[in-house]
Motif scaffolding. Structure first.
Motif, mmCIF file in Angstrom:
data_model
loop_
_atom_site.group_PDB
_atom_site.id
_atom_site.type_symbol
_atom_site.label_atom_id
_atom_site.label_comp_id
_atom_site.label_asym_id
_atom_site.label_seq_id
_atom_site.Cartn_x
_atom_site.Cartn_y
_atom_site.Cartn_z
ATOM 1 N N LEU A 16 14.717 -13.623 46.910
ATOM 2 C CA LEU A 16 15.614 -12.474 46.810
ATOM 3 C C LEU A 16 16.845 -12.842 45.988
ATOM 4 C CD1 LEU A 16 16.479 -9.585 47.735
ATOM 5 C CD2 LEU A 16 17.570 -10.696 49.685
ATOM 6 N N PHE A 17 17.389 -14.048 46.230
ATOM 7 C CA PHE A 17 18.553 -14.509 45.465
ATOM 8 C C PHE A 17 18.235 -14.526 43.971
ATOM 9 C CE2 PHE A 17 20.304 -17.342 49.171
ATOM 10 C CZ PHE A 17 20.463 -16.193 49.937
ATOM 11 N N LYS A 18 17.000 -14.923 43.630
ATOM 12 C CA LYS A 18 16.591 -14.940 42.214
ATOM 13 C C LYS A 18 16.622 -13.538 41.629
ATOM 14 C CE LYS A 18 13.661 -19.069 42.458
ATOM 15 N NZ LYS A 18 12.288 -19.606 42.432
ATOM 16 N N GLY A 19 16.155 -12.552 42.423
ATOM 17 C CA GLY A 19 16.177 -11.159 41.965
ATOM 18 C C GLY A 19 17.589 -10.650 41.776
ATOM 19 N N ILE A 20 18.467 -10.972 42.716
ATOM 20 C CA ILE A 20 19.877 -10.531 42.616
ATOM 21 C C ILE A 20 20.526 -11.169 41.397
ATOM 22 C CG2 ILE A 20 22.152 -10.657 43.736
ATOM 23 C CD1 ILE A 20 20.615 -10.537 46.446
ATOM 24 N N GLN A 21 20.278 -12.454 41.209
ATOM 25 C CA GLN A 21 20.839 -13.171 40.055
ATOM 26 C C GLN A 21 20.367 -12.544 38.740
ATOM 27 O OE1 GLN A 21 19.354 -17.170 39.054
ATOM 28 N NE2 GLN A 21 21.455 -17.911 39.276
ATOM 29 N N LYS A 22 19.086 -12.188 38.698
ATOM 30 C CA LYS A 22 18.498 -11.625 37.469
ATOM 31 C C LYS A 22 19.171 -10.317 37.061
ATOM 32 C CE LYS A 22 14.181 -10.105 35.416
ATOM 33 N NZ LYS A 22 12.718 -9.994 35.524
ATOM 34 N N TYR A 23 19.450 -9.439 38.038
ATOM 35 C CA TYR A 23 20.003 -8.122 37.716
ATOM 36 C C TYR A 23 21.525 -8.049 37.838
ATOM 37 C CZ TYR A 23 15.131 -6.704 37.903
ATOM 38 O OH TYR A 23 13.779 -6.598 37.668
ATOM 39 N N SER A 24 22.152 -9.163 38.214
ATOM 40 C CA SER A 24 23.604 -9.137 38.467
ATOM 41 C C SER A 24 24.419 -8.808 37.227
ATOM 42 C CB SER A 24 24.060 -10.481 39.054
ATOM 43 O OG SER A 24 23.813 -11.521 38.125
ATOM 44 N N HIS A 25 23.883 -9.163 36.053
ATOM 45 C CA HIS A 25 24.647 -8.914 34.811
ATOM 46 C C HIS A 25 24.461 -7.486 34.298
ATOM 47 C CE1 HIS A 25 25.193 -13.185 34.947
ATOM 48 N NE2 HIS A 25 23.886 -13.408 34.833
ATOM 49 N N ALA A 26 23.534 -6.752 34.912
ATOM 50 C CA ALA A 26 23.240 -5.402 34.423
ATOM 51 C C ALA A 26 23.619 -4.346 35.455
ATOM 52 C CB ALA A 26 21.757 -5.305 34.076
ATOM 53 N N GLY A 27 24.633 -4.637 36.246
ATOM 54 C CA GLY A 27 25.118 -3.662 37.226
ATOM 55 C C GLY A 27 24.318 -3.611 38.505
ATOM 56 N N GLY A 28 23.500 -4.645 38.753
ATOM 57 C CA GLY A 28 22.709 -4.679 39.984
ATOM 58 C C GLY A 28 23.565 -5.020 41.194
ATOM 59 N N ALA A 29 22.959 -4.869 42.378
ATOM 60 C CA ALA A 29 23.671 -5.178 43.616
ATOM 61 C C ALA A 29 23.919 -6.674 43.742
ATOM 62 C CB ALA A 29 22.844 -4.698 44.814
ATOM 63 N N LEU A 30 24.958 -7.030 44.474
ATOM 64 C CA LEU A 30 25.289 -8.442 44.689
ATOM 65 C C LEU A 30 25.105 -8.791 46.169
ATOM 66 C CD1 LEU A 30 28.483 -8.695 42.442
ATOM 67 C CD2 LEU A 30 26.143 -9.341 41.866
ATOM 68 N N LEU A 31 25.116 -10.087 46.448
ATOM 69 C CA LEU A 31 24.821 -10.553 47.805
ATOM 70 C C LEU A 31 26.075 -10.591 48.675
ATOM 71 C CD1 LEU A 31 22.368 -11.811 49.488
ATOM 72 C CD2 LEU A 31 23.582 -13.951 49.166
ATOM 73 N N GLY A 32 25.992 -9.929 49.830
ATOM 74 C CA GLY A 32 27.087 -9.974 50.792
ATOM 75 C C GLY A 32 26.999 -11.202 51.679
ATOM 76 N N GLY A 33 25.768 -11.623 51.988
ATOM 77 C CA GLY A 33 25.609 -12.812 52.820
ATOM 78 C C GLY A 33 24.291 -12.816 53.560
ATOM 79 N N VAL A 34 24.117 -13.844 54.376
ATOM 80 C CA VAL A 34 22.891 -14.052 55.140
ATOM 81 C C VAL A 34 23.163 -13.734 56.613
ATOM 82 C CG1 VAL A 34 21.212 -15.784 55.916
ATOM 83 C CG2 VAL A 34 22.061 -15.843 53.557
#
Length: 292
Positions: free
Chosen positions: A166-184
């Motif tokens: 999941l972290f890989k997915g968030i990282q991939k889309y983070s530069h294009a306005g994707g959601a970011l991680l709040g925490g575990v």
């Protein structure tokens, strides 16, 4: 009049990790605290919201669309515990189509009919299956529909493996306005070593634990009654943990991009912990010994 900003949150986690249990108790705790909440079940099993409705299942968006071409929001939005709004996206007929399509269709329906605004919501919480790497399930992240992502993980390797993906997915889309991680959200944390494993994992991936949730028989008892712990056992220790989680998520403002481990790193890290636990089991080292 200034339009209220709705806090949109996605909660991911591998199947069977307690993601829907955590999400439903979070929703119940938030409505009890006075917030207007919609829980959006995004699992094809369509069982995300049933403990908010006395164990009853509700018609899904995709099933309703299969019966009729035009669906009105009131046909798929149902009220549950303390007025929490419940929606189940649903899935395709077995063996046909993409399981993630229900999310896309359901979100479009809500937006077209301006449901979120009309219900004057404070929170929309998407409960999303996190061990399927599929375009549909990535929608809340990729499209930035959700602003903050939380993942439910235990200290088991497959749960951590799913969280790392999941972290890989968030990282991939983070530069294009994707959601970011709040925490575990660390779930089923009873043994001291389980907490140590999760703490080590979040440190290495530059993330954080937002709450530690112990495994509790209270949860099982509540769910056998078709209820959340917040409803069935409001004075229990477990209910206090869920209320604490709800408060932290309500106050959460800033999410970030995680730093996932490469597969080789993850395997090596897991092997070290495996050796460590074996040494604990055989009494070669004491519990407080570090060395990982």
């Amino acid at each position: 009049m200034v339009k209220k900003k709705i806090k949109q949150i996605a909660i991911y986690g591998k199947g069977g990790i307690g993601k829907s249990t955590t999400t439903s108790n979070l929703s119940a705790a938030l409505v009890q605290a006075g917030y207007k909440v919609m829980q959006f079940g995004c699992d094809p099993k369509s069982d995300s919201t049933n403990t908010l409705r006395g164990g009853k299942y509700i018609p899904t968006v995709l099933d309703t669309l299969r019966e009729k071409n035009v669906v009105k929001a009131e046909e798929v939005v149902f009220e549950g515990f303390h007025g929490v709004y419940c929606v189940e996206a649903g899935g395709p007929a077995p063996g046909v189509g993409c399981a993630g399509r229900g999310i896309i269709t359901a979100v479009q329906l809500m937006k077209q009919q301006k449901v979120f605004d009309e219900l004057d919501l404070d929170f929309v919480i998407y409960d999303v299956l996190g061990d399927v790497v599929c375009g549909g399930f990535a929608v809340p992240i990729r499209e930035g529909i959700a602003e903050h992502v939380f993942t439910v993980s235990s200290a088991d390797f497959m749960a951590i493996y799913a969280a790392n993906n999941l972290f890989k997915g968030i990282q991939k889309y983070s530069h294009a306005g994707g959601a970011l991680l709040g925490g575990v959200i660390a779930n089923s944390i009873n043994a001291p070593y389980a907490r140590e494993i999760i703490d080590d994992f979040v440190q290495r991936t530059h993330t954080k634990v937002i709450e530690y949730v112990p495994r509790s028989v209270t949860v099982t008892q509540s769910e056998l009654q078709g209820k959340t712990t917040i409803e069935a056992a409001p004075n229990s220790e477990q209910a206090k943990v869920y209320s604490s989680l709800a408060q932290k998520i309500a106050e959460h403002v800033e999410s970030s991009t995680p730093s996932p481990l490469e597969l080789k790193e993850l395997r090596e890290w897991a092997a070290k912990w495996g050796n460590h636990l074996l040494a604990l089991e055989t009494g070669e080292i004491r519990t407080e010994a570090a060395g990982i």
